[in-house]
Design a protein around this motif. Structure first.
Motif, PDB file in Angstrom:
ATOM      1  N   GLN A  58      -1.637  -5.542  -7.170  1.00 33.34           N
ATOM      2  CA  GLN A  58      -1.357  -5.099  -5.907  1.00 33.34           C
ATOM      3  C   GLN A  58      -2.337  -3.893  -5.790  1.00 33.34           C
ATOM      4  N   LEU A  59      -3.035  -3.395  -6.762  1.00 28.66           N
ATOM      5  CA  LEU A  59      -4.005  -2.413  -6.702  1.00 28.66           C
ATOM      6  C   LEU A  59      -5.367  -2.945  -6.123  1.00 28.66           C
ATOM      7  N   PRO A  60      -6.057  -1.922  -5.637  1.00 23.43           N
ATOM      8  CA  PRO A  60      -7.628  -2.418  -4.914  1.00 23.43           C
ATOM      9  C   PRO A  60      -8.166  -2.934  -6.153  1.00 23.43           C
ATOM     10  N   ALA A  61      -9.096  -4.136  -5.780  1.00 26.11           N
ATOM     11  CA  ALA A  61     -10.005  -4.810  -6.782  1.00 26.11           C
ATOM     12  C   ALA A  61     -10.955  -3.948  -7.056  1.00 26.11           C
ATOM     13  N   GLU A  62     -11.596  -3.002  -6.274  1.00 25.22           N
ATOM     14  CA  GLU A  62     -12.796  -1.992  -6.431  1.00 25.22           C
ATOM     15  C   GLU A  62     -12.191  -0.826  -7.273  1.00 25.22           C
ATOM     16  N   LYS A  63     -12.887  -0.681  -8.434  1.00 25.38           N
ATOM     17  CA  LYS A  63     -12.274   0.316  -9.552  1.00 25.38           C
ATOM     18  C   LYS A  63     -12.558   1.759  -8.967  1.00 25.38           C
ATOM     19  N   ASP A  64     -13.539   1.817  -7.817  1.00 24.00           N
ATOM     20  CA  ASP A  64     -13.936   3.206  -7.326  1.00 24.00           C
ATOM     21  C   ASP A  64     -12.908   3.351  -6.105  1.00 24.00           C
ATOM     22  N   ALA A  65     -12.118   2.486  -5.756  1.00 27.70           N
ATOM     23  CA  ALA A  65     -11.228   3.040  -4.565  1.00 27.70           C
ATOM     24  C   ALA A  65     -10.389   4.178  -4.916  1.00 27.70           C
ATOM     25  N   LEU A  66     -10.124   5.062  -3.854  1.00 24.42           N
ATOM     26  CA  LEU A  66      -9.311   6.280  -4.000  1.00 24.42           C
ATOM     27  C   LEU A  66      -7.715   5.712  -4.221  1.00 24.42           C
ATOM     28  N   LEU A  67      -7.138   6.240  -5.248  1.00 25.26           N
ATOM     29  CA  LEU A  67      -5.867   5.917  -5.382  1.00 25.26           C
ATOM     30  C   LEU A  67      -4.867   7.237  -5.551  1.00 25.26           C
ATOM     31  N   ILE A  68      -4.045   7.323  -4.699  1.00 25.99           N
ATOM     32  CA  ILE A  68      -3.361   8.620  -4.739  1.00 25.99           C
ATOM     33  C   ILE A  68      -1.908   8.229  -4.891  1.00 25.99           C
ATOM     34  N   PHE A  69      -1.226   8.794  -6.179  1.00 26.10           N
ATOM     35  CA  PHE A  69      -0.107   8.485  -6.609  1.00 26.10           C
ATOM     36  C   PHE A  69       1.076   9.783  -6.210  1.00 26.10           C
ATOM     37  N   VAL A  94       2.084   2.151  -0.176  1.00 22.96           N
ATOM     38  CA  VAL A  94       2.797   1.048  -0.736  1.00 22.96           C
ATOM     39  C   VAL A  94       3.757   1.286  -1.941  1.00 22.96           C
ATOM     40  N   SER A  95       4.482   0.551  -2.293  1.00 26.58           N
ATOM     41  CA  SER A  95       5.491   0.772  -3.168  1.00 26.58           C
ATOM     42  C   SER A  95       5.159   0.354  -4.668  1.00 26.58           C
ATOM     43  N   ILE A  96       4.660   0.930  -5.604  1.00 26.25           N
ATOM     44  CA  ILE A  96       4.643   0.348  -6.952  1.00 26.25           C
ATOM     45  C   ILE A  96       5.254   1.348  -8.017  1.00 26.25           C
ATOM     46  N   PRO A  97       6.724   0.936  -8.011  1.00 28.10           N
ATOM     47  CA  PRO A  97       7.275   1.958  -8.966  1.00 28.10           C
ATOM     48  C   PRO A  97       6.884   1.844 -10.280  1.00 28.10           C
TER      49      PRO A  97
END
Lengths: 113, 378
Positions: free
Chosen positions: B98-109, B85-88
């Motif tokens: 637009q980020l996941p609600a769950e704080k333990d979700a895996l975020l790959i930037f 997804v695009s989050i400049p």
């Protein structure tokens, strides 16, 4: 007098039947063109003629002349008698439609392109 | 004595100059500033391309989000990691919803590679928001594209812009033809259902460097991805996936910017195509039929349909076995005479081809590329 009348009537009917026997329907000229060319392709492959191109173009005769040729089924001038003899009445009526519709006095006289 | 001093001075000066010049040429060049270590704080959890690829799924898992931190229009639209997804970074604070609600979700930037700080900066911001499972794919988009077999995803904005400017791309609808493609598709898109890819692959262009853009039913649809991999395996070098697909197209371009398949209808004469239907097909989706101009090359060169191939009637018989069975075949010429002959030739020599037609009309081609059909009176 009555006998003569009967004879004339019988003669008229006979002539009509004979005429009907030689009449030819006009078929599909697009299909006729393909069949006409196919005749000479086969004949050429058999070795009887030098070219696969039909020797007589539609504009070589008038529409009336084409009608005469096909009504009398006199195809000697076309050569390739073997191929012509195998054509069905439907094939002939298709070829007739092609040649007749592009005859010399038709709206669209055509050489066999 | 004076002249001797002068000579000595000149010699000394020459030596000094020479030494200076030698010194200049032998001084090691300083490394360009650009090659130096990037001057920004790197995020502490760096992952490689394999890690990222292991987390690309169709659809994406709910607890995983791959985030493209680059500018959207300039970078993301043109090509991004599929599923990202695009989050400049410049918009991060405005787009945190637009980020996941769950704080333990895996975020790959990720962003534009090792010298790009945007993904690292975004990762730190996400950390401040309380996310606990954050990674940065430092090699970014260039690192992803270096992996053989990978292909980029493109956005709907990019696809529409390319089509609007008439770019030389081929858009392929990988959904089933019936009912999906026939019911509505992107104008100009050709139908190659993924399930029948091998059967219809002859519809793809011969040039392997042509850009192919596959799409299907959106982010939950794997068909475009599967087809893209098959195209890469065939040797195509510029393969892209429009992953948000047809739903995104309808939402962005509108329902009016879609077309339904025009069914080929017979005209009055045996084998002929209805002239109005033929005109509509040429104007809306000429690629849906295999159009053969059977006139001589000299006639063909004076003007024909853009999508027509030239097979002169005298050469057609030899090429009949090569005619595709994957779409309707329509023969054209100037009057219907030779195209009609072509139709009957195919009927005779390859009768298993059922979808064969010819145009029973006089066709006039104009200088501007337009054409006019005039009904022929039999």
């Amino acid at each position: 007098m009555k006998k003569w009348l009967m004879f004339a009537l019988a003669l008229t009917i006979s002539i009509s039947f004979v005429g009907a026997a030689f009449a030819i329907d006009k078929g599909n000229k697009r299909k006729g063109k393909y069949i006409y060319r196919k005749v000479y392709k086969a004949c050429h492959e058999r070795g009887e003629v030098d070219s696969a191109k039909p020797p007589i173009n539609p504009d070589a005769k008038t529409q009336a002349e084409w009608t005469t040729v096909f009504s009398g089924k006199t195809f000697d001038e076309f050569g390739c008698a073997d191929e012509w003899s195998q054509l069905s009445d439907e094939d002939l009526s298709n070829i007739y439609a092609y040649l007749h519709d592009h005859a010399a006095d038709s709206p669209t006289p055509l050489k066999c392109k | 004595m004076k002249s001797r001093k002068l000579i000595v001075s000149i010699v000394l000066m020459s030596l000094v100059l020479a030494a200076a010049m030698i010194g200049c040429s032998s001084t090691p060049k300083t490394e360009p500033q650009a090659a130096a270590e990037p001057q920004f704080e790197k995020y502490h959890a760096i992952v490689d391309a394999r890690f990222v690829m292991d987390h690309i799924t169709v659809p994406m898992a709910e607890n995983v989000m791959i985030i493209d931190s680059r500018p959207k229009r300039a970078k993301y639209d043109k090509g991004h990691i599929p599923g990202a997804v695009s989050i400049p970074f410049s918009q991060f604070d405005k787009m945190t919803d637009q980020l996941p609600a769950e704080k333990d979700a895996l975020l790959i930037f990720y962003c534009g590679g090792l010298k790009c700080p945007l993904s690292h900066k975004s990762a730190f911001k996400a950390e401040e928001l309380g996310y606990t499972n954050i990674k940065v794919f430092a090699k970014g988009f260039p690192g992803y594209m270096k992996v053989a077999g990978n292909y980029p995803a493109v956005s709907v904005e990019w696809v529409k812009a390319q089509l609007d400017k008439g770019a030389d791309i081929v858009v392929i609808d990988a959904r089933p033809k019936k009912p999906k493609y026939d019911k509505g598709h992107i104008p100009g898109a050709i139908s190659i259902p993924d399930s029948q890819f091998d059967k219809y692959q002859d519809l793809l262009p011969a040039e392997k460097d042509k850009t192919l853009v596959f799409y299907c039913g959106g982010l939950k649809c794997p068909l475009s991805h599967k087809s893209a991999k098959k195209a890469l395996a065939m040797g195509y070098t510029s393969v892209k996936v429009f992953a948000t697909g047809y739903p995104a197209w309808v939402a962005y371009a509108g329902k009016d910017a879609t077309v339904k398949t025009t069914a080929v209808q017979s005209g009055g004469e045996e084998g002929s195509i209805d002239n109005a239907v033929f005109t509509k097909i040429i104007n809306t989706e000429p690629g849906s039929i295999y159009l053969v101009d059977v006139r001589d090359p000299a006639e063909f060169s004076t003007g024909s349909f853009e999508t027509a191939v030239n097979i002169p009637i005298d050469q057609l018989e030899a090429k009949i076995p090569e005619l595709p069975a994957s779409r309707p075949i329509v023969f054209v010429c100037g009057t219907g005479a030779r195209s009609g002959e072509a139709y009957y030739m195919v009927q005779d020599l390859r009768p298993e081809l059922k979808e064969v037609y010819y145009v029973e009309a006089e066709i006039t081609f104009n200088q501007d590329g337009s054409f006019k059909l005039t009904q022929v009176t039999q």
